[in-house]
Scaffold this motif. Structure first.
Motif, PDB file in Angstrom:
ATOM      1  N   THR A 168       0.879  -1.131  -0.016  1.00 19.44           N
ATOM      2  CA  THR A 168      -0.109   0.117  -0.005  1.00 19.44           C
ATOM      3  C   THR A 168       0.895   1.237   0.062  1.00 19.44           C
ATOM      4  O   THR A 168       1.682   1.415   1.026  1.00 19.44           O
ATOM      5  CB  THR A 168      -0.887   0.119   1.277  1.00 19.44           C
ATOM      6  N   THR A 169       0.568   1.962  -0.822  1.00 19.45           N
ATOM      7  CA  THR A 169       1.442   3.383  -0.836  1.00 19.45           C
ATOM      8  C   THR A 169       0.306   4.472  -1.119  1.00 19.45           C
ATOM      9  O   THR A 169      -0.853   4.114  -1.215  1.00 19.45           O
ATOM     10  CB  THR A 169       2.311   3.675  -2.293  1.00 19.45           C
ATOM     11  N   PRO A 170       0.673   5.623  -1.254  1.00 21.07           N
ATOM     12  CA  PRO A 170      -0.571   6.857  -1.416  1.00 21.07           C
ATOM     13  C   PRO A 170      -1.126   6.647  -2.750  1.00 21.07           C
ATOM     14  O   PRO A 170      -2.352   7.353  -2.888  1.00 21.07           O
ATOM     15  CB  PRO A 170       0.619   8.180  -1.449  1.00 21.07           C
ATOM     16  N   ALA A 171      -0.576   6.006  -3.767  1.00 20.97           N
ATOM     17  CA  ALA A 171      -1.178   5.859  -5.026  1.00 20.97           C
ATOM     18  C   ALA A 171      -2.119   4.657  -4.785  1.00 20.97           C
ATOM     19  O   ALA A 171      -2.897   4.774  -5.987  1.00 20.97           O
ATOM     20  CB  ALA A 171      -0.035   5.448  -5.916  1.00 20.97           C
ATOM     21  N   GLY A 172      -2.153   3.951  -3.877  1.00 17.76           N
ATOM     22  CA  GLY A 172      -3.174   2.744  -3.754  1.00 17.76           C
ATOM     23  C   GLY A 172      -2.595   1.443  -3.325  1.00 17.76           C
ATOM     24  O   GLY A 172      -1.574   1.516  -2.745  1.00 17.76           O
ATOM     25  N   THR A 173      -3.441   0.435  -3.122  1.00 14.98           N
ATOM     26  CA  THR A 173      -3.187  -0.964  -2.612  1.00 14.98           C
ATOM     27  C   THR A 173      -3.003  -1.796  -3.827  1.00 14.98           C
ATOM     28  O   THR A 173      -3.688  -2.006  -4.580  1.00 14.98           O
ATOM     29  CB  THR A 173      -4.006  -1.409  -1.664  1.00 14.98           C
TER      30      THR A 173
END
Length: 230
Positions: free
Chosen positions: A167-172
């Motif tokens: 998971t990152t700020p761009a999505g999972t």
């Protein structure tokens, strides 16, 4: 030497999203952009990496592309930039190992004829846990120099180590975890060696979501995460 690690992360961060493509992981389209944040081992932001496709040409079996990549420090000041060349053919992404040689390093060979040998990295369109991937290497030697001037780099032991959710700020994303070793040797009167390892998590239709680098003692040096793409 630290810049070689940054340049390796520059490659591993390269990814785009588009519909019909040659490779299911590294997907390119003219004008797409994406951004990564870079961190040190303590989790402090050290900069950002902004990338954009500036050239995309379809071929009968895939495409050729050039990606412009710009690095900024934690103050937002540009620190390094360069263009990366990629080719996809029949489902296999070929990454030119010359991408890892910076303009600064090439200055050492100025005024000499250069002998260059390289073998591209390859990324197939399908992966499975336990799979081994092809090595890549590049070697540059100055011809006619009074002292030995050479640069050698090899990325080896590339393996699909597992599957993990990242998971990152761009999505999972559901990712394949790919490990590799990187060895670099420079010779300019004296020899210097740099060895480190890398872990990269890539997702279908997204590409690299996260990457980490470790020194030869296995200590984390830094990592990058995908923060946005469009």
């Amino acid at each position: 030497m630290q810049k070689l690690i940054i340049l390796f992360l520059l490659f591993t961060c390269c990814t785009l999203n588009v519909r019909a493509q040659c490779n299911e992981f590294y997907q390119f389209s003219q004008g797409n952009e994406w951004e990564f944040e870079m961190y040190n081992a303590k989790g402090k932001v050290t900069g950002k990496n902004h990338q954009k496709v500036i050239s995309y040409d379809k071929t009968s079996s895939g495409f050729n592309a050039v990606v412009n990549s710009v690095f900024y420090n934690d103050k937002g000041k540009e620190t390094m930039k360069g263009d990366l060349s990629f080719k996809c053919e029949n489902g296999i992404m070929y990454i030119d190992m010359r991408n890892f040689i910076s303009e600064e390093q090439l200055q050492a060979f100025k005024g000499y004829e250069m002998k260059l040998e390289s073998e591209n990295l390859e990324m197939p369109s399908s992966l499975s846990v336990g799979q081994s991937l092809k090595d890549g290497s590049v070697s540059i030697t100055a011809v006619g120099s009074g002292i030995p001037i050479a640069l050698n780099m090899k990325i080896s032991d590339r393996k699909v180590a597992g599957k993990e959710t990242i998971t990152t700020p761009a999505g999972t994303y559901e990712c394949y975890k790919i490990t590799s070793n990187i060895a670099t040797q420079t010779q300019m009167a004296i020899k210097m060696n740099l060895n480190f390892s890398s872990v990269e998590w890539i997702a279908l239709k997204v590409g690299t979501v996260k990457s980490e680098s470790y020194n030869k003692s296995g200590k984390l040096v830094g990592y990058t995460i995908l923060t946005s793409w469009k």
